[in-house]
Design an enzyme around this catalytic site. Structure first.
Site, mmCIF file in Angstrom:
data_model
loop_
_atom_site.group_PDB
_atom_site.id
_atom_site.type_symbol
_atom_site.label_atom_id
_atom_site.label_comp_id
_atom_site.label_asym_id
_atom_site.label_seq_id
_atom_site.Cartn_x
_atom_site.Cartn_y
_atom_site.Cartn_z
ATOM 1 N N HIS A 28 -3.827 -9.439 4.152
ATOM 2 C CA HIS A 28 -5.281 -9.514 4.263
ATOM 3 C C HIS A 28 -5.679 -10.345 5.473
ATOM 4 O O HIS A 28 -5.097 -11.398 5.729
ATOM 5 C CB HIS A 28 -5.891 -10.133 3.002
ATOM 6 C CG HIS A 28 -5.849 -9.244 1.815
ATOM 7 N ND1 HIS A 28 -5.996 -9.703 0.520
ATOM 8 C CD2 HIS A 28 -5.686 -7.894 1.701
ATOM 9 C CE1 HIS A 28 -5.928 -8.694 -0.326
ATOM 10 N NE2 HIS A 28 -5.739 -7.585 0.369
ATOM 11 N N LYS A 76 -2.078 -1.933 7.981
ATOM 12 C CA LYS A 76 -3.514 -1.822 8.192
ATOM 13 C C LYS A 76 -3.969 -2.865 9.210
ATOM 14 O O LYS A 76 -3.607 -4.031 9.114
ATOM 15 C CB LYS A 76 -4.244 -2.044 6.861
ATOM 16 C CG LYS A 76 -5.728 -1.745 6.919
ATOM 17 C CD LYS A 76 -6.341 -1.856 5.534
ATOM 18 C CE LYS A 76 -7.818 -1.508 5.556
ATOM 19 N NZ LYS A 76 -8.418 -1.595 4.205
ATOM 20 N N ARG A 115 -0.266 -2.623 -6.674
ATOM 21 C CA ARG A 115 -0.475 -3.684 -5.672
ATOM 22 C C ARG A 115 -1.437 -4.741 -6.218
ATOM 23 O O ARG A 115 -1.181 -5.939 -6.078
ATOM 24 C CB ARG A 115 -1.014 -3.051 -4.386
ATOM 25 C CG ARG A 115 -1.429 -4.037 -3.295
ATOM 26 C CD ARG A 115 -1.840 -3.237 -2.061
ATOM 27 N NE ARG A 115 -2.706 -3.980 -1.157
ATOM 28 C CZ ARG A 115 -2.290 -4.707 -0.128
ATOM 29 N NH1 ARG A 115 -0.987 -4.832 0.103
ATOM 30 N NH2 ARG A 115 -3.154 -5.327 0.667
ATOM 31 N N TYR A 140 -8.965 -11.537 -6.608
ATOM 32 C CA TYR A 140 -8.019 -11.576 -7.727
ATOM 33 C C TYR A 140 -8.238 -12.778 -8.637
ATOM 34 O O TYR A 140 -7.748 -12.796 -9.764
ATOM 35 C CB TYR A 140 -6.581 -11.552 -7.198
ATOM 36 C CG TYR A 140 -6.283 -10.274 -6.442
ATOM 37 C CD1 TYR A 140 -6.186 -9.058 -7.107
ATOM 38 C CD2 TYR A 140 -6.145 -10.278 -5.056
ATOM 39 C CE1 TYR A 140 -5.954 -7.880 -6.420
ATOM 40 C CE2 TYR A 140 -5.899 -9.112 -4.361
ATOM 41 C CZ TYR A 140 -5.814 -7.908 -5.041
ATOM 42 O OH TYR A 140 -5.589 -6.747 -4.348
ATOM 43 N N ARG A 164 0.873 -1.168 0.000
ATOM 44 C CA ARG A 164 0.000 0.000 0.000
ATOM 45 C C ARG A 164 0.916 1.226 0.000
ATOM 46 O O ARG A 164 2.041 1.167 0.510
ATOM 47 C CB ARG A 164 -0.912 0.015 1.225
ATOM 48 C CG ARG A 164 -1.797 -1.213 1.372
ATOM 49 C CD ARG A 164 -2.614 -1.139 2.648
ATOM 50 N NE ARG A 164 -3.508 -2.295 2.824
ATOM 51 C CZ ARG A 164 -3.203 -3.392 3.499
ATOM 52 N NH1 ARG A 164 -2.014 -3.507 4.087
ATOM 53 N NH2 ARG A 164 -4.078 -4.383 3.608
ATOM 54 N N HIS A 175 -2.227 2.111 -6.146
ATOM 55 C CA HIS A 175 -2.806 0.870 -5.629
ATOM 56 C C HIS A 175 -3.003 -0.157 -6.741
ATOM 57 O O HIS A 175 -3.070 -1.365 -6.474
ATOM 58 C CB HIS A 175 -4.145 1.163 -4.947
ATOM 59 C CG HIS A 175 -4.474 0.211 -3.837
ATOM 60 N ND1 HIS A 175 -3.781 0.191 -2.646
ATOM 61 C CD2 HIS A 175 -5.402 -0.778 -3.745
ATOM 62 C CE1 HIS A 175 -4.277 -0.755 -1.866
ATOM 63 N NE2 HIS A 175 -5.260 -1.353 -2.517
#
Length: 379
Positions: free
Chosen positions: A352, A262, A329, A361, A237, A326
């Site tokens: 994640h 995050k 990424r 994805y 990120r 982004h």
């Protein structure tokens, strides 16, 4: 620097061209900071600072001023695309114009921000919750509502979010911000009938490997090229990339340590062998002190500057499709999946919490699609 500074950005039309006007109560420090933003000029005719208009510039200005802890009013841009693209002879009518916060509310907002920071919310989340709560307070000022109730929140949700057809993510942010403000104020409101809408299931934009390489080849500045290559090759990120310190790069193990990402999680991600020579050359040339990527006078490199880098590189590479930092990424994750990497490893590399997030994805990967025989080919 004052934390109760208010900046207003709004459309400015001149000779059939649209610009962005930047208004604020005069303050020498604020003035110098405004003038430091790229392409900002002073208009003698309109008695305001202004800059060139394009869609991304609004977000760039918002981020730039929020970095100082200032409140940014951009209500004038919350109109339809047709309205924004239609020149008018007079100043455009500003819809959803809300009155300013009263002094007591300004004090509450400042205390609310400190309260959120003590709760260890991320800086971006703090800024968002403060912004939407300030809008809610200005809304109840408009409606002459003296006390917050379930009804007042439902009114705000309908008039300011649902009716103008604002995004689902924005609606969820508003609801979360207001609920945290109620917690901060120790206001107990039962049966708030505001259902959080499901988020749109949009697929991420992805660049091909050839397009990614074209971006890197078109970027000549060593710092800019290293930053873009690192974001892609490690699936970072932008905030993670700009918070990296030289000590986080483990050349021997081929890993990058991401601290307090995050969700306040630490993780390791890949350090590409092919990137190591460039990264070492960059570090030897710039000799970063505290952060891996630093701006002028060893100040932290800003997200606004980083976004300008990718925008320029996309133009130089001749890539027309919409892409952001982004997107690099997203492309990293998709290319890993297409090369056969297990989805669980990709989840760990991206940081994640849930594999469901990473599974998105699988919908943009072409690995399985290219093996499908199109019936048109047999006609």
């Amino acid at each position: 620097m004052k934390t109760n500074t208010f900046i207003t950005i709004k459309p400015l039309w001149h000779n059939q061209n649209q610009y962005i006007a930047i208004d604020f109560d005069y303050n020498e420090t604020v003035k110098n900071y405004v003038m430091s933003f790229p392409d900002v000029k002073w208009s003698k005719s309109y008695k305001t600072f202004y800059t060139t208009y394009y869609k991304e510039r609004i977000n760039e200005l918002f981020t730039y001023f929020r970095k100082q802890g200032w409140f940014v009013n951009y209500d004038a841009f919350k109109v339809t695309t047709k309205q924004l693209n239609t020149p008018v002879s007079q100043k455009p009518v500003i819809i959803n114009k809300l009155p300013s916060l009263i002094d007591e509310q300004k004090i509450q907002i400042i205390k609310f921000k400190k309260w959120l920071e003590q709760k260890r919310f991320s800086p971006n989340t703090v800024d968002t919750y403060v912004e939407v709560t300030a809008l809610f307070l200005r809304y109840i000022n408009l409606k002459n509502i003296t006390s917050i109730s379930a009804r007042s929140i439902e009114q705000f949700n309908y008039d300011f979010i649902f009716a103008p057809k604002k995004s689902v993510s924005y609606q969820n942010q508003c609801i979360s911000g207001i609920k945290h403000f109620l917690d901060f104020k120790n206001i107990d409101i039962e049966s708030i009938d505001i259902k959080r809408p499901d988020k749109d299931k949009k697929l991420p934009n992805v660049l091909s490997k050839a397009e990614v390489k074209a971006i890197f080849d078109a970027t000549q500045n060593l710092k800019h090229k290293t930053m873009l290559c690192l974001i892609y090759s490690a699936g970072l990120r932008i905030g993670e990339a700009l918070n990296l310190q030289p000590k986080d790069i483990d050349f021997e193990r081929g890993l990058i340590h991401i601290e307090s990402a995050k969700g306040r999680k630490d993780r390791f991600t890949l350090l590409s062998n092919g990137l190591i020579p460039m990264l070492k050359a960059y570090m030897n040339h710039y000799n970063p002190k505290k952060l891996l990527f630093e701006g002028r006078f060893n100040e932290p490199y800003t997200q606004v500057s980083a976004r300008q880098v990718i925008k320029k590189s996309l133009a130089m590479a001749g890539i027309k499709k919409y892409a952001t930092l982004h997107t690099l990424r997203h492309s990293f994750a998709t290319h890993l999946l297409e090369s056969g990497t297990d989805i669980r490893y990709i989840q760990e590399l991206l940081g994640h919490n849930s594999p469901k997030t990473t599974m998105i994805y699988t919908h943009v990967s072409t690995t399985n699609l290219i093996n499908i025989k199109n019936p048109f080919d047999n006609l």
